[in-house]
Write a protein that holds these residues in place. Structure first.
Motif, PDB file in Angstrom:
ATOM      1  N   TRP A  84       0.844  -1.185   0.000  1.00 48.35           N
ATOM      2  CA  TRP A  84       0.000   0.000   0.000  1.00 48.35           C
ATOM      3  C   TRP A  84       0.882   1.239   0.000  1.00 48.35           C
ATOM      4  O   TRP A  84       1.673   1.427   0.920  1.00 48.35           O
ATOM      5  CB  TRP A  84      -0.837   0.062   1.270  1.00 48.35           C
ATOM      6  N   LEU A  85       0.721   2.087  -0.991  1.00 41.02           N
ATOM      7  CA  LEU A  85       1.392   3.379  -0.963  1.00 41.02           C
ATOM      8  C   LEU A  85       0.572   4.314  -0.073  1.00 41.02           C
ATOM      9  O   LEU A  85      -0.605   4.032   0.210  1.00 41.02           O
ATOM     10  CB  LEU A  85       1.545   3.922  -2.380  1.00 41.02           C
ATOM     11  N   PRO A  86       1.144   5.424   0.402  1.00 40.45           N
ATOM     12  CA  PRO A  86       0.408   6.305   1.306  1.00 40.45           C
ATOM     13  C   PRO A  86      -0.968   6.696   0.754  1.00 40.45           C
ATOM     14  O   PRO A  86      -1.108   7.062  -0.409  1.00 40.45           O
ATOM     15  CB  PRO A  86       1.329   7.525   1.423  1.00 40.45           C
ATOM     16  N   GLY A  87      -1.980   6.575   1.623  1.00 38.96           N
ATOM     17  CA  GLY A  87      -3.344   6.970   1.278  1.00 38.96           C
ATOM     18  C   GLY A  87      -4.159   5.930   0.537  1.00 38.96           C
ATOM     19  O   GLY A  87      -5.363   6.077   0.404  1.00 38.96           O
ATOM     20  N   GLN A  88      -3.554   4.872   0.041  1.00 38.73           N
ATOM     21  CA  GLN A  88      -4.327   3.866  -0.706  1.00 38.73           C
ATOM     22  C   GLN A  88      -5.237   3.094   0.239  1.00 38.73           C
ATOM     23  O   GLN A  88      -4.894   2.849   1.393  1.00 38.73           O
ATOM     24  CB  GLN A  88      -3.392   2.919  -1.461  1.00 38.73           C
ATOM     25  N   GLN A  89      -6.414   2.712  -0.283  1.00 40.64           N
ATOM     26  CA  GLN A  89      -7.383   1.989   0.534  1.00 40.64           C
ATOM     27  C   GLN A  89      -8.236   1.070  -0.322  1.00 40.64           C
ATOM     28  O   GLN A  89      -8.281   1.188  -1.540  1.00 40.64           O
ATOM     29  CB  GLN A  89      -8.275   2.958   1.295  1.00 40.64           C
ATOM     30  N   THR A  90      -8.919   0.170   0.359  1.00 42.30           N
ATOM     31  CA  THR A  90      -9.856  -0.728  -0.307  1.00 42.30           C
ATOM     32  C   THR A  90     -11.225  -0.059  -0.377  1.00 42.30           C
ATOM     33  O   THR A  90     -11.467   0.961   0.271  1.00 42.30           O
ATOM     34  CB  THR A  90     -10.020  -2.043   0.484  1.00 42.30           C
ATOM     35  N   SER A  91     -12.103  -0.666  -1.114  1.00 39.34           N
ATOM     36  CA  SER A  91     -13.521  -0.325  -1.032  1.00 39.34           C
ATOM     37  C   SER A  91     -14.050  -0.985   0.252  1.00 39.34           C
ATOM     38  O   SER A  91     -13.355  -1.782   0.883  1.00 39.34           O
ATOM     39  CB  SER A  91     -14.252  -0.881  -2.252  1.00 39.34           C
ATOM     40  N   ILE A  92     -15.272  -0.693   0.613  1.00 41.38           N
ATOM     41  CA  ILE A  92     -15.906  -1.403   1.733  1.00 41.38           C
ATOM     42  C   ILE A  92     -16.326  -2.758   1.194  1.00 41.38           C
ATOM     43  O   ILE A  92     -17.024  -2.843   0.181  1.00 41.38           O
ATOM     44  CB  ILE A  92     -17.107  -0.615   2.283  1.00 41.38           C
ATOM     45  N   HIS A  93     -15.895  -3.828   1.871  1.00 40.62           N
ATOM     46  CA  HIS A  93     -16.093  -5.173   1.335  1.00 40.62           C
ATOM     47  C   HIS A  93     -16.145  -6.208   2.456  1.00 40.62           C
ATOM     48  O   HIS A  93     -15.854  -5.908   3.607  1.00 40.62           O
ATOM     49  CB  HIS A  93     -14.941  -5.521   0.383  1.00 40.62           C
ATOM     50  N   ASP A  94     -16.510  -7.436   2.069  1.00 44.41           N
ATOM     51  CA  ASP A  94     -16.368  -8.587   2.948  1.00 44.41           C
ATOM     52  C   ASP A  94     -15.660  -9.691   2.161  1.00 44.41           C
ATOM     53  O   ASP A  94     -15.233  -9.458   1.023  1.00 44.41           O
ATOM     54  CB  ASP A  94     -17.707  -9.036   3.543  1.00 44.41           C
ATOM     55  N   HIS A  95     -15.518 -10.867   2.758  1.00 48.14           N
ATOM     56  CA  HIS A  95     -14.671 -11.903   2.175  1.00 48.14           C
ATOM     57  C   HIS A  95     -15.396 -13.230   1.963  1.00 48.14           C
ATOM     58  O   HIS A  95     -16.403 -13.510   2.606  1.00 48.14           O
ATOM     59  CB  HIS A  95     -13.450 -12.138   3.073  1.00 48.14           C
ATOM     60  N   GLY A 171      -9.584 -14.919  -8.231  1.00 47.36           N
ATOM     61  CA  GLY A 171      -9.277 -13.561  -8.660  1.00 47.36           C
ATOM     62  C   GLY A 171      -9.198 -12.574  -7.512  1.00 47.36           C
ATOM     63  O   GLY A 171      -8.658 -11.490  -7.659  1.00 47.36           O
ATOM     64  N   SER A 172      -9.746 -12.934  -6.354  1.00 47.08           N
ATOM     65  CA  SER A 172      -9.749 -12.055  -5.190  1.00 47.08           C
ATOM     66  C   SER A 172     -10.301 -12.825  -4.002  1.00 47.08           C
ATOM     67  O   SER A 172     -10.960 -13.848  -4.164  1.00 47.08           O
ATOM     68  CB  SER A 172     -10.643 -10.846  -5.477  1.00 47.08           C
ATOM     69  N   SER A 173     -10.090 -12.283  -2.818  1.00 53.12           N
ATOM     70  CA  SER A 173     -10.718 -12.845  -1.621  1.00 53.12           C
ATOM     71  C   SER A 173     -12.021 -12.125  -1.307  1.00 53.12           C
ATOM     72  O   SER A 173     -12.740 -12.492  -0.389  1.00 53.12           O
ATOM     73  CB  SER A 173      -9.778 -12.700  -0.425  1.00 53.12           C
ATOM     74  N   ILE A 174     -12.324 -11.094  -2.074  1.00 53.00           N
ATOM     75  CA  ILE A 174     -13.505 -10.273  -1.810  1.00 53.00           C
ATOM     76  C   ILE A 174     -14.764 -10.975  -2.312  1.00 53.00           C
ATOM     77  O   ILE A 174     -14.844 -11.389  -3.464  1.00 53.00           O
ATOM     78  CB  ILE A 174     -13.359  -8.879  -2.450  1.00 53.00           C
ATOM     79  N   ARG A 175     -15.739 -11.091  -1.413  1.00 61.80           N
ATOM     80  CA  ARG A 175     -17.027 -11.681  -1.777  1.00 61.80           C
ATOM     81  C   ARG A 175     -17.943 -10.628  -2.371  1.00 61.80           C
ATOM     82  O   ARG A 175     -18.563 -10.829  -3.405  1.00 61.80           O
ATOM     83  CB  ARG A 175     -17.696 -12.303  -0.543  1.00 61.80           C
ATOM     84  N   ARG A 176     -18.015  -9.468  -1.683  1.00 67.43           N
ATOM     85  CA  ARG A 176     -18.939  -8.435  -2.123  1.00 67.43           C
ATOM     86  C   ARG A 176     -18.371  -7.063  -1.779  1.00 67.43           C
ATOM     87  O   ARG A 176     -17.813  -6.866  -0.700  1.00 67.43           O
ATOM     88  CB  ARG A 176     -20.282  -8.632  -1.417  1.00 67.43           C
ATOM     89  N   VAL A 177     -18.531  -6.123  -2.700  1.00 64.06           N
ATOM     90  CA  VAL A 177     -18.233  -4.715  -2.445  1.00 64.06           C
ATOM     91  C   VAL A 177     -19.576  -4.055  -2.146  1.00 64.06           C
ATOM     92  O   VAL A 177     -20.552  -4.249  -2.880  1.00 64.06           O
ATOM     93  CB  VAL A 177     -17.554  -4.049  -3.665  1.00 64.06           C
TER      94      VAL A 177
END
Length: 187
Positions: A84-95, A171-177
């Motif tokens: 993560w570079l400074p300020g980078q973030q994810t969307s709100i999500h679950d797994h 492709g990701s661990s994210i279930r839902r954004v």
């Protein structure tokens, strides 16, 4: 977020960590206990200079970057370095599965949410803010794992994530954004 690809080179330390995780996952415990035990195995590796190669510590100016360190052949778990570079973030999500996160370098902040019914659908309510410095480990198992993570320091942050799924195949661990109204303060 970049699409995960399997790193072709690992370190001796990464290989040792994968071996320890494999032994825990093979026990077949409940997801919550598996996450806890994997977190206990991950903690001693955090902050060690020889855990990642130089390439596995490279970020991306457009979004946080995933370096898949290992994906178990039977799909039971994956180990990923997120840069993560400074300020980078994810969307709100679950797994899709249990997850363990350990901060290898820097500081990450996490805001946790609860999905609540609303008159016209649903909304998210912020429930907790957590600051995770280097060496911090947290784990969870769905449901109830809705959150957003960000680099909250002025330098590059790196975290090691262990997921109970094959993130290369998925492709990701994210279930839902979540794209519903958000109440950022408790109330």
């Amino acid at each position: 977020m970049t699409v995960p690809t399997l790193s072709v080179r690992t370190t001796v330390l990464t290989d040792a960590l994968v071996s320890e995780i494999r032994a825990v996952v093979a026990r077949g415990d409940a997801p919550e206990l598996t996450a806890y035990l994997v977190g206990e195995r991950l903690r001693p590796y955090l902050g060690r200079a020889d855990l990642l190669t130089g390439q596995q510590q490279e970020g991306n100016p457009d979004s946080y970057r995933q370096h898949v360190l290992h994906a178990e052949s039977d799909g039971s778990f994956s180990v990923v370095a997120l840069v993560w570079l400074p300020g980078q973030q994810t969307s709100i999500h679950d797994h899709v599965s249990w997850c363990v996160t350990g901060v290898h370098q820097g500081v990450e902040s996490e805001r946790r949410y609860r999905l609540v019914p609303a008159g016209d659908g649903a909304r998210l309510t912020a429930t907790e803010d957590v600051v995770n410095p280097e060496g911090s480990v947290c784990g969870f198992a769905p449901p109830g794992d809705i959150h957003r993570v960000q680099n909250s320091c002025t330098a590059t942050a790196i975290s090691i994530h262990v997921y109970g799924a094959d993130v290369v195949r998925l492709g990701s661990s994210i279930r839902r954004v979540y794209r519903v109204p958000v109440c950022e303060a408790d109330g």
